[in-house]
Motif scaffolding. Structure first.
Motif, PDB file in Angstrom:
ATOM      1  N   ILE A  60       0.851  -1.195   0.000  1.00 15.87           N
ATOM      2  CA  ILE A  60       0.000   0.000   0.000  1.00 15.87           C
ATOM      3  C   ILE A  60       0.886   1.243   0.000  1.00 15.87           C
ATOM      4  CG2 ILE A  60      -1.741   1.317   1.269  1.00 15.87           C
ATOM      5  CD1 ILE A  60      -2.653  -1.343   2.512  1.00 15.87           C
ATOM      6  N   GLU A  61       0.625   2.132  -0.949  1.00 15.93           N
ATOM      7  CA  GLU A  61       1.307   3.426  -0.983  1.00 15.93           C
ATOM      8  C   GLU A  61       0.343   4.462  -0.426  1.00 15.93           C
ATOM      9  OE1 GLU A  61       2.898   4.442  -4.790  1.00 15.93           O
ATOM     10  OE2 GLU A  61       3.771   2.452  -5.079  1.00 15.93           O
ATOM     11  N   MET A  62       0.816   5.229   0.529  1.00 17.73           N
ATOM     12  CA  MET A  62      -0.032   6.257   1.138  1.00 17.73           C
ATOM     13  C   MET A  62       0.635   7.612   1.083  1.00 17.73           C
ATOM     14  SD  MET A  62      -1.970   4.728   4.429  1.00 17.73           S
ATOM     15  CE  MET A  62      -2.932   6.228   4.492  1.00 17.73           C
ATOM     16  N   GLU A  63      -0.191   8.630   0.956  1.00 18.54           N
ATOM     17  CA  GLU A  63       0.255  10.015   1.012  1.00 18.54           C
ATOM     18  C   GLU A  63      -0.714  10.790   1.895  1.00 18.54           C
ATOM     19  OE1 GLU A  63       0.504  11.547  -2.960  1.00 18.54           O
ATOM     20  OE2 GLU A  63       2.092  10.142  -3.522  1.00 18.54           O
ATOM     21  N   SER A  76      -4.577   6.551  -0.570  1.00 23.50           N
ATOM     22  CA  SER A  76      -3.945   5.238  -0.513  1.00 23.50           C
ATOM     23  C   SER A  76      -4.107   4.566  -1.870  1.00 23.50           C
ATOM     24  CB  SER A  76      -4.543   4.379   0.601  1.00 23.50           C
ATOM     25  OG  SER A  76      -5.926   4.219   0.420  1.00 23.50           O
ATOM     26  N   SER A  77      -3.049   3.892  -2.307  1.00 26.72           N
ATOM     27  CA  SER A  77      -3.043   3.219  -3.610  1.00 26.72           C
ATOM     28  C   SER A  77      -2.526   1.801  -3.428  1.00 26.72           C
ATOM     29  CB  SER A  77      -2.132   3.952  -4.596  1.00 26.72           C
ATOM     30  OG  SER A  77      -2.519   5.292  -4.731  1.00 26.72           O
ATOM     31  N   MET A  78      -3.185   0.864  -4.132  1.00 33.05           N
ATOM     32  CA  MET A  78      -2.741  -0.524  -4.126  1.00 33.05           C
ATOM     33  C   MET A  78      -3.274  -1.199  -5.375  1.00 33.05           C
ATOM     34  SD  MET A  78      -3.288  -3.393  -1.215  1.00 33.05           S
ATOM     35  CE  MET A  78      -2.684  -5.051  -1.411  1.00 33.05           C
ATOM     36  N   GLY A  79      -2.393  -1.863  -6.077  1.00 37.50           N
ATOM     37  CA  GLY A  79      -2.818  -2.610  -7.257  1.00 37.50           C
ATOM     38  C   GLY A  79      -3.455  -1.755  -8.330  1.00 37.50           C
ATOM     39  N   GLY A  80      -2.984  -0.546  -8.517  1.00 34.27           N
ATOM     40  CA  GLY A  80      -3.522   0.326  -9.555  1.00 34.27           C
ATOM     41  C   GLY A  80      -4.787   1.063  -9.162  1.00 34.27           C
ATOM     42  N   LYS A  81      -5.321   0.803  -7.988  1.00 36.09           N
ATOM     43  CA  LYS A  81      -6.522   1.492  -7.520  1.00 36.09           C
ATOM     44  C   LYS A  81      -6.125   2.490  -6.452  1.00 36.09           C
ATOM     45  CE  LYS A  81      -9.660  -2.215  -8.616  1.00 36.09           C
ATOM     46  NZ  LYS A  81     -10.774  -3.044  -8.182  1.00 36.09           N
ATOM     47  N   SER A  82      -6.771   3.649  -6.503  1.00 35.01           N
ATOM     48  CA  SER A  82      -6.440   4.725  -5.581  1.00 35.01           C
ATOM     49  C   SER A  82      -7.712   5.253  -4.932  1.00 35.01           C
ATOM     50  CB  SER A  82      -5.730   5.842  -6.352  1.00 35.01           C
ATOM     51  OG  SER A  82      -5.383   6.879  -5.492  1.00 35.01           O
ATOM     52  N   GLU A  83      -7.601   5.610  -3.661  1.00 35.53           N
ATOM     53  CA  GLU A  83      -8.740   6.164  -2.930  1.00 35.53           C
ATOM     54  C   GLU A  83      -8.266   7.355  -2.103  1.00 35.53           C
ATOM     55  OE1 GLU A  83     -11.401   4.712   0.776  1.00 35.53           O
ATOM     56  OE2 GLU A  83     -11.319   3.315  -0.909  1.00 35.53           O
ATOM     57  N   THR A  84      -9.010   8.455  -2.186  1.00 34.30           N
ATOM     58  CA  THR A  84      -8.662   9.654  -1.424  1.00 34.30           C
ATOM     59  C   THR A  84      -9.801   9.991  -0.474  1.00 34.30           C
ATOM     60  OG1 THR A  84      -7.304  10.522  -3.216  1.00 34.30           O
ATOM     61  CG2 THR A  84      -8.060  12.103  -1.591  1.00 34.30           C
ATOM     62  N   SER A  85      -9.447  10.336   0.743  1.00 39.63           N
ATOM     63  CA  SER A  85     -10.446  10.793   1.706  1.00 39.63           C
ATOM     64  C   SER A  85      -9.938  12.075   2.344  1.00 39.63           C
ATOM     65  CB  SER A  85     -10.716   9.722   2.772  1.00 39.63           C
ATOM     66  OG  SER A  85      -9.543   9.419   3.479  1.00 39.63           O
ATOM     67  N   ILE A  98      -6.938  13.017  13.997  1.00 40.96           N
ATOM     68  CA  ILE A  98      -7.444  13.070  12.628  1.00 40.96           C
ATOM     69  C   ILE A  98      -8.884  12.569  12.654  1.00 40.96           C
ATOM     70  CG2 ILE A  98      -7.208  12.219  10.265  1.00 40.96           C
ATOM     71  CD1 ILE A  98      -4.201  11.880  10.812  1.00 40.96           C
ATOM     72  N   THR A  99      -9.796  13.404  12.148  1.00 42.43           N
ATOM     73  CA  THR A  99     -11.213  13.071  12.134  1.00 42.43           C
ATOM     74  C   THR A  99     -11.679  12.969  10.689  1.00 42.43           C
ATOM     75  OG1 THR A  99     -11.537  14.284  14.200  1.00 42.43           O
ATOM     76  CG2 THR A  99     -13.514  13.790  12.908  1.00 42.43           C
ATOM     77  N   ASP A 100     -12.333  11.844  10.355  1.00 46.95           N
ATOM     78  CA  ASP A 100     -12.949  11.719   9.028  1.00 46.95           C
ATOM     79  C   ASP A 100     -14.458  11.638   9.229  1.00 46.95           C
ATOM     80  OD1 ASP A 100     -13.552   9.101   9.787  1.00 46.95           O
ATOM     81  OD2 ASP A 100     -12.098   8.181   8.434  1.00 46.95           O
ATOM     82  N   GLU A 101     -15.171  11.150   8.236  1.00 49.57           N
ATOM     83  CA  GLU A 101     -16.639  11.117   8.298  1.00 49.57           C
ATOM     84  C   GLU A 101     -17.173  10.266   9.435  1.00 49.57           C
ATOM     85  OE1 GLU A 101     -17.601   9.497   4.493  1.00 49.57           O
ATOM     86  OE2 GLU A 101     -17.186  11.342   3.438  1.00 49.57           O
ATOM     87  N   THR A 102     -16.417   9.236   9.833  1.00 48.62           N
ATOM     88  CA  THR A 102     -16.964   8.273  10.781  1.00 48.62           C
ATOM     89  C   THR A 102     -16.277   8.211  12.132  1.00 48.62           C
ATOM     90  OG1 THR A 102     -15.538   6.519   9.904  1.00 48.62           O
ATOM     91  CG2 THR A 102     -17.706   6.776   8.891  1.00 48.62           C
ATOM     92  N   GLN A 103     -15.034   8.685  12.234  1.00 46.05           N
ATOM     93  CA  GLN A 103     -14.315   8.495  13.486  1.00 46.05           C
ATOM     94  C   GLN A 103     -13.191   9.500  13.671  1.00 46.05           C
ATOM     95  OE1 GLN A 103     -12.378   4.675  13.437  1.00 46.05           O
ATOM     96  NE2 GLN A 103     -11.650   4.946  11.363  1.00 46.05           N
ATOM     97  N   THR A 104     -12.708   9.564  14.891  1.00 49.18           N
ATOM     98  CA  THR A 104     -11.520  10.350  15.220  1.00 49.18           C
ATOM     99  C   THR A 104     -10.458   9.389  15.733  1.00 49.18           C
ATOM    100  OG1 THR A 104     -12.800  12.318  15.796  1.00 49.18           O
ATOM    101  CG2 THR A 104     -10.574  12.174  16.698  1.00 49.18           C
ATOM    102  N   LYS A 105      -9.260   9.504  15.174  1.00 46.67           N
ATOM    103  CA  LYS A 105      -8.127   8.674  15.602  1.00 46.67           C
ATOM    104  C   LYS A 105      -7.081   9.579  16.227  1.00 46.67           C
ATOM    105  CE  LYS A 105      -8.759   4.397  14.046  1.00 46.67           C
ATOM    106  NZ  LYS A 105      -8.610   3.202  14.848  1.00 46.67           N
ATOM    107  N   GLY A 106      -6.562   9.175  17.349  1.00 47.92           N
ATOM    108  CA  GLY A 106      -5.515   9.927  18.013  1.00 47.92           C
ATOM    109  C   GLY A 106      -4.177   9.224  17.874  1.00 47.92           C
ATOM    110  N   PHE A 107      -3.130   9.994  17.670  1.00 46.20           N
ATOM    111  CA  PHE A 107      -1.782   9.461  17.522  1.00 46.20           C
ATOM    112  C   PHE A 107      -0.826  10.276  18.360  1.00 46.20           C
ATOM    113  CE2 PHE A 107      -3.947   8.606  13.535  1.00 46.20           C
ATOM    114  CZ  PHE A 107      -3.616   7.278  13.261  1.00 46.20           C
ATOM    115  N   GLN A 108       0.177   9.613  18.923  1.00 40.76           N
ATOM    116  CA  GLN A 108       1.289  10.340  19.508  1.00 40.76           C
ATOM    117  C   GLN A 108       2.073  10.912  18.340  1.00 40.76           C
ATOM    118  OE1 GLN A 108       4.156   8.012  21.673  1.00 40.76           O
ATOM    119  NE2 GLN A 108       5.102   9.817  22.554  1.00 40.76           N
ATOM    120  N   LEU A 109       2.410  12.178  18.386  1.00 42.10           N
ATOM    121  CA  LEU A 109       3.105  12.877  17.300  1.00 42.10           C
ATOM    122  C   LEU A 109       4.546  13.129  17.714  1.00 42.10           C
ATOM    123  CD1 LEU A 109       2.976  14.402  14.565  1.00 42.10           C
ATOM    124  CD2 LEU A 109       2.200  16.398  15.843  1.00 42.10           C
ATOM    125  N   ILE A 110       5.464  12.559  16.943  1.00 39.21           N
ATOM    126  CA  ILE A 110       6.887  12.684  17.257  1.00 39.21           C
ATOM    127  C   ILE A 110       7.604  13.286  16.057  1.00 39.21           C
ATOM    128  CG2 ILE A 110       9.004  11.431  17.850  1.00 39.21           C
ATOM    129  CD1 ILE A 110       7.092   9.221  18.988  1.00 39.21           C
TER     130      ILE A 110
END
Length: 132
Positions: A60-63, A76-85, A98-110
């Motif tokens: 998986i390639e992510m940006e 995110s891209s995999m196998g020639g298919k790409s999806e952007t959110s 980071i909050t998207d349409e369905t959830q909020t994810k928390g990360f330690q930022l270093i």
């Protein structure tokens, strides 16, 4: 007593004017385009399953593009298919949310020498700036 009150008032003004300088500089540093490598936390579980997951995730390639207006585009891209959110992002102390349409994810930022690490109990990302 007068001297004490003046000292307290001066300290209050310094704190109020100082704001969250560390947070602001971390937020400013995060703004930009990144390649995102997915990393899994170290677990003592099933080694074969961990290796399979790592093999799949390596495909998986992510940006991520963190914008100054508080939005983030994640592709995110995999196998020639790409999806952007799109989502929203916010830094609080040493955490990124980071909050998207369905959830909020928390990360330690270093902050690292060549980008950032985002980590939580489920997964992490190693962000390196994209070269134009």
């Amino acid at each position: 007593m007068k001297k004490f009150l003046l000292t307290v008032a001066a300290a209050a003004v310094a704190v109020a004017c100082g704001g969250n300088a560390g947070e602001t500089s971390l937020e400013k540093a995060l703004v930009g385009d990144y390649k995102a490598e997915i990393s899994l936390p170290n677990t003592s579980g099933d080694e074969a399953a961990a290796q399979m997951a790592a093999a799949i995730l390596s495909q998986i390639e992510m940006e991520m593009n963190f914008k100054a207006n508080g939005t983030v585009d994640m592709t995110s891209s995999m196998g020639g298919k790409s999806e952007t959110s799109e989502g929203k992002w916010e830094v609080k102390a040493d955490s990124l949310f980071i909050t998207d349409e369905t959830q909020t994810k928390g990360f330690q930022l270093i902050k690292t020498d060549d980008g950032f690490k985002l980590m939580n109990d489920e997964m992490g990302f190693i962000l390196t700036p994209k070269e134009d």
